[in-house]
Motif scaffolding. Structure first.
Motif, PDB file in Angstrom:
ATOM      1  N   HIS A   1      -0.070 -23.789 -37.653  1.00  0.00           N
ATOM      2  CA  HIS A   1       0.773 -24.863 -36.845  1.00  0.00           C
ATOM      3  C   HIS A   1       1.013 -25.836 -37.776  1.00  0.00           C
ATOM      4  O   HIS A   1       2.013 -26.706 -37.584  1.00  0.00           O
ATOM      5  CB  HIS A   1       0.463 -25.187 -35.499  1.00  0.00           C
TER       6      HIS A   1
ATOM      7  N   TYR B   1      -2.792 -30.821 -27.467  1.00  0.00           N
ATOM      8  CA  TYR B   1      -4.063 -30.677 -28.230  1.00  0.00           C
ATOM      9  C   TYR B   1      -4.088 -30.019 -29.576  1.00  0.00           C
ATOM     10  O   TYR B   1      -4.969 -30.089 -30.277  1.00  0.00           O
ATOM     11  CB  TYR B   1      -5.206 -29.883 -27.283  1.00  0.00           C
ATOM     12  N   ARG B   2      -2.774 -29.427 -29.925  1.00  0.00           N
ATOM     13  CA  ARG B   2      -2.781 -28.718 -31.434  1.00  0.00           C
ATOM     14  C   ARG B   2      -1.846 -29.644 -32.270  1.00  0.00           C
ATOM     15  O   ARG B   2      -1.435 -29.050 -33.190  1.00  0.00           O
ATOM     16  CB  ARG B   2      -2.050 -27.365 -31.216  1.00  0.00           C
TER      17      ARG B   2
ATOM     18  N   GLY C   1      -4.745 -33.359 -20.736  1.00  0.00           N
ATOM     19  CA  GLY C   1      -5.398 -32.247 -20.945  1.00  0.00           C
ATOM     20  C   GLY C   1      -4.453 -31.297 -20.571  1.00  0.00           C
ATOM     21  O   GLY C   1      -4.784 -29.877 -20.581  1.00  0.00           O
TER      22      GLY C   1
ATOM     23  N   VAL D   1      -1.413 -28.944 -19.794  1.00  0.00           N
ATOM     24  CA  VAL D   1      -0.394 -28.245 -20.561  1.00  0.00           C
ATOM     25  C   VAL D   1       1.070 -28.693 -19.811  1.00  0.00           C
ATOM     26  O   VAL D   1       0.892 -28.409 -18.565  1.00  0.00           O
ATOM     27  CB  VAL D   1      -0.656 -26.738 -20.584  1.00  0.00           C
TER      28      VAL D   1
ATOM     29  N   GLY E   1       3.613 -25.730 -26.963  1.00  0.00           N
ATOM     30  CA  GLY E   1       3.325 -24.261 -27.105  1.00  0.00           C
ATOM     31  C   GLY E   1       4.470 -23.549 -26.230  1.00  0.00           C
ATOM     32  O   GLY E   1       4.864 -23.880 -25.546  1.00  0.00           O
ATOM     33  N   ASP E   2       4.318 -21.926 -26.736  1.00  0.00           N
ATOM     34  CA  ASP E   2       5.310 -21.206 -26.173  1.00  0.00           C
ATOM     35  C   ASP E   2       4.854 -20.983 -24.490  1.00  0.00           C
ATOM     36  O   ASP E   2       5.638 -20.687 -23.795  1.00  0.00           O
ATOM     37  CB  ASP E   2       5.289 -19.698 -26.332  1.00  0.00           C
ATOM     38  N   ALA E   3       3.572 -20.988 -24.150  1.00  0.00           N
ATOM     39  CA  ALA E   3       3.253 -20.956 -22.959  1.00  0.00           C
ATOM     40  C   ALA E   3       3.652 -22.212 -22.081  1.00  0.00           C
ATOM     41  O   ALA E   3       3.935 -21.998 -20.787  1.00  0.00           O
ATOM     42  CB  ALA E   3       1.643 -20.737 -22.502  1.00  0.00           C
TER      43      ALA E   3
ATOM     44  N   ASN F   1       3.417 -19.480 -30.901  1.00  0.00           N
ATOM     45  CA  ASN F   1       2.866 -18.547 -31.611  1.00  0.00           C
ATOM     46  C   ASN F   1       2.267 -17.210 -30.864  1.00  0.00           C
ATOM     47  O   ASN F   1       1.403 -16.482 -31.297  1.00  0.00           O
ATOM     48  CB  ASN F   1       1.282 -19.403 -31.993  1.00  0.00           C
TER      49      ASN F   1
ATOM     50  N   LEU G   1       1.093 -16.667 -27.989  1.00  0.00           N
ATOM     51  CA  LEU G   1       0.125 -16.665 -26.965  1.00  0.00           C
ATOM     52  C   LEU G   1      -0.054 -17.949 -26.385  1.00  0.00           C
ATOM     53  O   LEU G   1       0.142 -18.983 -26.851  1.00  0.00           O
ATOM     54  CB  LEU G   1      -1.247 -16.452 -27.903  1.00  0.00           C
TER      55      LEU G   1
HETATM   56  C1  LIG Z   1      -1.983 -27.494 -16.435  1.00  0.00           C
HETATM   57  C2  LIG Z   1      -2.904 -26.639 -17.135  1.00  0.00           C
HETATM   58  N1  LIG Z   1      -3.130 -25.338 -16.972  1.00  0.00           N
HETATM   59  C3  LIG Z   1      -4.199 -24.576 -17.693  1.00  0.00           C
HETATM   60  C4  LIG Z   1      -4.655 -25.080 -18.615  1.00  0.00           C
HETATM   61  C5  LIG Z   1      -5.913 -24.511 -19.468  1.00  0.00           C
HETATM   62  N2  LIG Z   1      -5.123 -23.996 -20.800  1.00  0.00           N
HETATM   63  C6  LIG Z   1      -5.194 -24.678 -21.725  1.00  0.00           C
HETATM   64  S1  LIG Z   1      -4.451 -24.409 -23.199  1.00  0.00           S
HETATM   65  C7  LIG Z   1      -3.489 -22.991 -22.349  1.00  0.00           C
HETATM   66  C8  LIG Z   1      -2.710 -22.195 -23.112  1.00  0.00           C
HETATM   67  C9  LIG Z   1      -1.411 -22.940 -23.496  1.00  0.00           C
HETATM   68  O1  LIG Z   1      -0.688 -22.226 -24.580  1.00  0.00           O
HETATM   69  P1  LIG Z   1       0.342 -22.754 -25.414  1.00  0.00           P
HETATM   70  O2  LIG Z   1       1.120 -23.610 -24.432  1.00  0.00           O
HETATM   71  O3  LIG Z   1       1.445 -21.547 -25.935  1.00  0.00           O
HETATM   72  O4  LIG Z   1      -0.160 -23.681 -26.538  1.00  0.00           O
HETATM   73  P2  LIG Z   1      -1.012 -23.241 -27.744  1.00  0.00           P
HETATM   74  O5  LIG Z   1      -2.537 -23.056 -27.267  1.00  0.00           O
HETATM   75  O6  LIG Z   1      -0.689 -21.805 -28.099  1.00  0.00           O
HETATM   76  O7  LIG Z   1      -0.888 -23.773 -28.895  1.00  0.00           O
HETATM   77  C10 LIG Z   1      -4.134 -23.118 -21.051  1.00  0.00           C
HETATM   78  C11 LIG Z   1      -3.798 -21.910 -20.178  1.00  0.00           C
HETATM   79  C12 LIG Z   1      -4.423 -26.489 -19.016  1.00  0.00           C
HETATM   80  N3  LIG Z   1      -4.911 -27.379 -19.857  1.00  0.00           N
HETATM   81  N4  LIG Z   1      -3.564 -27.270 -18.132  1.00  0.00           N
END
Ligand SMILES: Cc1ncc(C[n+]2csc(CCOP(=O)(O)OP(=O)(O)O)c2C)c(N)n1
Length: 690
Positions: free
Chosen positions: A46, A68-69, A120, A122, A158-160, A188, A190
């Motif tokens: 990234h 966090y990234r 923390g 997401v 991120g994509d999630a 990415n 994932l």
């Molecule tokens: C609200 C919430 N749900 C679940 C989590 C646990 N968790 C941390 S990172 C992550 C995946 C996130 O993926 P993405 O947004 O694509 O970012 P990437 O890590 O791929 O850069 C999950 C499920 C969290 N931190 N916050």
């Protein structure tokens, strides 16, 4: 002109930091624990695109909501390498003075871009970034500060994260209000293990948003430096021009596991890992720059510079002392300047607060006002004297709120200062947080207490912000919140009380006024506070004249944590707050001078001294509240009384509250569950006869 050397330096530094941390962690059995990074999130893959993005975030009023990234972005906008290394090691200084994990960062910007305090969770980064974007417009157009022209907010995710409610809430705000906001999606493919097609159909959020109104879109390859730079240039130009928000999706490889403990087993094949490795953007960056833009020799020199700088920073980081416990309780709330508080970024300055003044003495002979009228008047006077106050929520503008508390305010102060919002409580609170960090005083309305539930994440993160960032950031917002039973009516949705949740939430002040005069004073105190405040407007007080009182004046303030003794007595103390005050008063009257009645007025902080002193005098106590009994705030008070006044007690510490059922609709059921004058009298009687 793009400074490719700076971009390359930044990407190389980020890669070197990941190398150092991963290498150290790999040798965890031979390395002392204090050199391990317990939450290691690699930005590998990234890093190049983020470094290019960072080269565009350069205005003094630009801000980023990040996750966090996002360390490469932070490095690009001013984070020192030593802080970048020291914080994950939990050392003193840095983002949090050892309080928070090192990947949850922040960066206050003094004449430089700001990175809003991350969380923390997401998706929680999006709505505060939208709030910052709205504050840019407010500073520029309403406060006439031309330095905000062309500024923007960017939210990285991120994509999630595009599946979260925060993403959609911010997207709605940005597009409907045409905010200067860039959504930067680094795809990415994932989440942790879940693939992108679970987060958005076809795994391509930009494609899916093609028909979204008011959104400028770009979609490209984040491993291709020239393409990334071109597309980023286009979206940034669009946003800075004032034309509205943009979203860019850049595909990037995840070159490491999700985080340190993840071994990718079971969800990623070797072939998939190899395919991502072949897309490493760093060799592509080198190929793009050398020899045309940077000579072979210069690239070597750059690598040497990075190795030297990271080496020096690592030594510095490891030499920093570990935090010690004596400061751990500091900065849950703001401290006074005398206590050594260096003002955090966010909210009004100490000078601005001092200039607003205030007195604890009420004017005499003010006119009688009903509760709703008093709150409206306090809002009006504060809007008049403080141009940084903004009032917003669902239906607050044109209609004046469903409780009509803000009626007429938009007409008087304009749509920029008093406005309706989209139906997203997470959006209302997250936006307020971003605006407060941007220096404004947001006063939000949550339509009914129950509907604060969707905003829980933002409320909790707002409360802990000052502590988490070791006093670098704070978001003093006011959340007005009607709740409790109505006039002859209740139900599980519009009549929830549940104030204890906010007393339990760290960092919040909670006001529960029982009458118009206290409401005016407490609301004004909240609007001049450096801490976030919940301001509870009881529905029965909004709907009746129960809480009517004389208007205490335009400068009247009731400090948080100061109870009011409504009636003095010698044999039993009754402690209550909010609408229950109006049932305890007639009950207490039946006992002459036996009952001492205390209206707490605020439950966070609560006036322990007033209660304890009274109970030591009377030896008996009844706590009356509307919230349900189990773990209600009365339990906290009872535990304190039992601990502190044990030897003065002549009877068990008692509580009268709604038994543990939701608030019912029909009047028969409602009156059966609520404490009333009769049940209060019975309980007092019983305690007096012990
Ligand atoms: C609200 C919430 N749900 C679940 C989590 C646990 N968790 C941390 S990172 C992550 C995946 C996130 O993926 P993405 O947004 O694509 O970012 P990437 O890590 O791929 O850069 C999950 C499920 C969290 N931190 N916050």
């Amino acid at each position: 002109m793009t400074d490719w050397r700076k971009i390359a330096y930044n990407a190389l530094v980020s890669r070197a930091l990941d190398d150092v941390e991963e290498e150290t962690n790999r040798n965890r059995n031979s390395v002392p624990r204090e050199h391990l990074v317990l939450y290691q999130f690699s930005a590998r893959g990234h890093d190049v695109a983020q470094s290019i993005l960072g080269s565009f975030i350069n205005g003094p009023h630009d801000a980023a909501g990040a996750y966090y990234r996002s360390r490469p972005l932070l490095l690009a906008v001013g984070l020192s390498i030593e802080d970048a290394l020291a914080s994950p090691l939990g050392r003193t200084g840095g983002f949090s003075d050892g309080r928070d994990i090192g990947v949850v960062c922040n960066l206050p910007g003094v004449s430089a871009p700001t990175v809003l305090p991350m969380s923390g969770d997401v998706g929680s980064q999006y709505t505060p970034a939208a709030g910052w974007a709205q504050s840019i417009i407010y500073h520029r157009d309403t406060l006439k500060d031309a330095t905000h022209k062309g500024a923007m907010a960017v939210a990285l995710g991120g994509d999630a994260s595009v599946a979260t409610s925060g993403f959609w809430s911010a997207l709605t705000m940005a597009t409907t209000l045409k905010l200067p906001m860039l959504f930067y999606i680094e795809d990415n493919g994932l989440g942790i293990s879940v693939k992108g097609d679970m987060q958005t159909p076809g795994s391509d959020i930009a494609k899916n948003l093609a028909s979204f109104g008011n959104l400028f879109l770009r979609n490209g390859d984040g491993t291709n430096p020239a393409e990334s730079e071109k597309l980023l240039g286009e979206v940034v130009k669009h946003v800075r021009s004032g034309a509205g928000p943009a979203l860019i999706r850049l595909t990037v490889p995840r070159l490491s596991s999700h985080s340190g403990p993840d071994n990718q087993k079971g969800y990623r094949t070797d072939a998939e890992i190899a395919a991502d490795a072949a897309r490493d953007p760093l060799p592509k960056l080198r190929a793009h720059l050398v020899p045309g833009i940077i000579s072979e020799k210069d690239w070597k020199a750059l690598e040497g510079e990075v190795a030297r700088d990271v080496g020096v920073a690592l030594q510095g980081a490891r030499a920093r002392p570990a935090p010690t416990a004596e400061k751990i309780k500091r900065f849950v709330y703001a401290e006074s300047p005398e206590a050594g508080d260096t003002t955090a970024m966010g909210g009004l300055s100490a000078k601005e607060i001092a200039a607003l003044g205030g007195t604890e003495t009420a004017t005499e002979e003010g006119e009688m006002l009903r509760f709703a009228d008093a709150v409206r008047r306090a809002l009006r006077t504060e809007l008049e004297r403080n141009p940084k106050v903004v009032v917003f929520g669902e239906d607050v503008g044109v209609k004046g709120g469903v409780h009509l508390v803000t009626e007429g305010l938009q007409k008087k102060f304009g749509r920029e200062r008093v406005f309706d919002t989209s139906l997203s409580e997470e959006g209302i609170i997250g936006r307020a947080v971003g605006m407060a960090i941007g220096g404004l005083m947001p006063v939000t309305e949550i339509q009914f207490r129950k509907y604060a539930d969707p905003a829980t994440e933002q409320l909790n993160n707002c409360g802990t912000m000052r502590w988490r960032t070791a006093n670098r950031f704070a978001a003093p917002i006011v959340v007005r919140m009607p709740g409790g039973f109505g006039k002859d009516v209740g139900d599980p949705w519009h009549s929830l009380s549940a104030e204890v949740i906010f007393a339990h939430a760290i960092g919040w002040q909670v006001a529960m006024p029982s009458n118009s005069a206290d409401a005016v004073g407490l609301l004004r105190a909240a609007m001049r506070s450096s801490n976030p405040s919940i301001f509870f407007e009881h529905r029965s007080l909004l709907m009746t004249s129960d809480g009517s009182a004389r208007y205490p004046g335009d400068d009247f303030i009731v400090p948080f944590g100061k109870a009011k003794t409504l009636r003095e007595g010698n044999e039993i103390t009754v402690v209550t707050w909010g609408a229950m005050v109006h049932r305890c008063v007639p009950a207490a009257e039946q006992f002459g001078d036996k009952v001492e009645l205390i209206d707490l007025r605020t439950i966070a902080p609560w006036d322990r001294n007033a209660v304890l002193e009274s109970v030591m005098k009377t030896g008996r106590v009844l706590i009356v509240h509307e919230d349900t009994l189990t773990a209600g705030f009365g339990a906290e008070i009872a535990a304190t009384i039992a601990r502190e006044t044990f030897w003065s007690l002549d009877a068990p510490v008692d509580r009268l509250a709604v038994e543990d059922v939701p608030m019912p609709y029909h009047e028969n059921l409602l009156s059966a569950v609520l404490p009333n004058v009769t049940t209060i009298v019975e309980r007092i009687d019983a305690l007096l006869s012990v």
